[in-house]
Design an enzyme around this catalytic site. Structure first.
Site, mmCIF file in Angstrom:
data_model
loop_
_atom_site.group_PDB
_atom_site.id
_atom_site.type_symbol
_atom_site.label_atom_id
_atom_site.label_comp_id
_atom_site.label_asym_id
_atom_site.label_seq_id
_atom_site.Cartn_x
_atom_site.Cartn_y
_atom_site.Cartn_z
ATOM 1 N N PRO A 153 27.138 34.810 47.544
ATOM 2 C CA PRO A 153 28.537 34.959 47.118
ATOM 3 C C PRO A 153 29.462 33.923 47.739
ATOM 4 O O PRO A 153 30.338 33.370 47.063
ATOM 5 C CB PRO A 153 28.897 36.373 47.592
ATOM 6 N N TYR A 154 29.272 33.640 49.025
ATOM 7 C CA TYR A 154 30.114 32.660 49.716
ATOM 8 C C TYR A 154 29.911 31.261 49.133
ATOM 9 O O TYR A 154 30.869 30.547 48.825
ATOM 10 C CB TYR A 154 29.784 32.671 51.205
#
Length: 252
Positions: A153-154
């Protein structure tokens, strides 16, 4: 090179953002610093003023569009203009396998990452375009390029920021605005906690093969490159991603 320029630095209460704010203030820039917690950003502003800086502090969440508008409006009311934006702020979630990622994880990272960066870019654009000169610096991450395990996600949020950077560079170049992204060294201010094994593994792997053998320093290593991108010396560079990581992205 920076004397008198008005620059907004987000996520400035610690780490890379704090180092950049110190560097800019020491070189005569007028700086708006932002962070989510009022007490932290006010303390940062007070310390920067002790260094002789002309500083405005604005607290708020980078993921809220109204905050972006407020930051820019207050900056322009204070100094009449805005010359540069350093969009450093980004919330983080503990590393996790893709199969464990849930909607709140994605929402937090995209709200504070590409969405928050875009809202700030939109808010500064008319002021920069009106004067025919502006500098925008965004932040990516090497794990977005390498697909670091646990960082899905990051990394995705940071890659979205890099995409917005390139699009803005194309759309706003004729307005005199350059837009570039920086991929800084690891975390550039602290090692990850030992209870986060994925982050610790990535950190240790980086420095096991790092050409310079050390992490980056926010003031000595990262901020000078940001200063260059905010200056007229970088006027013919736009849409680029600069690896400010001491060669850490290279792998044997």
């Amino acid at each position: 090179m920076l004397e008198g320029l008005v620059v907004i630095v987000t996520g400035a209460s610690k780490g890379i953002g704090r180092g950049i704010a110190e560097y800019l203030v020491d070189r005569g820039a007028r700086v708006t610093v932002t962070s989510r917690k009022p007490e932290r950003i006010e303390a940062t502003a007070a310390e920067l003023r002790e260094r002789g800086g002309d500083v405005l502090a604005v607290a708020g969440s980078v993921g809220e569009q109204n905050h972006a508008t407020d930051v820019v409006d207050r900056t322009v009311r204070r100094w009449g203009t805005v010359d540069g934006l350093v969009a450093n702020a980004q919330s983080f979630r503990p590393t996790m396998p893709l199969l464990e990622v849930r909607e709140p994880d994605m929402d937090l990272l995209f709200d504070t990452g590409p969405k928050g960066t875009l809202w700030l870019m939109q808010a500064v654009h008319p002021h920069m375009a009106a004067k025919g000169r502006g500098r925008i610096v965004t932040f990516g991450t090497n794990v977005g390029l390498t697909g670091g395990p646990g960082y899905g996600p990051y990394g995705a949020a940071k890659e979205a920021i890099r995409s917005l950077t390139r699009t803005a560079a194309r759309e706003w170049g004729r307005d005199g605005i350059t837009v570039n992204c920086v991929n800084p060294a690891s975390v550039a201010h602290r090692a990850p906690p030992e209870e986060d094994p994925d982050r610790m593994a990535a950190y240790e792997a980086l420095f096991a093969n790092h050409p310079l053998g050390r992490d980056g320093d926010p003031v000595g290593d990262i901020a000078p490159v940001i200063s260059f991108l905010l200056s007229d010396a970088s006027q013919y560079i736009t849409g680029e991603t600069l690896q400010v990581d001491g060669g850490g992205f290279m792998r044997p």
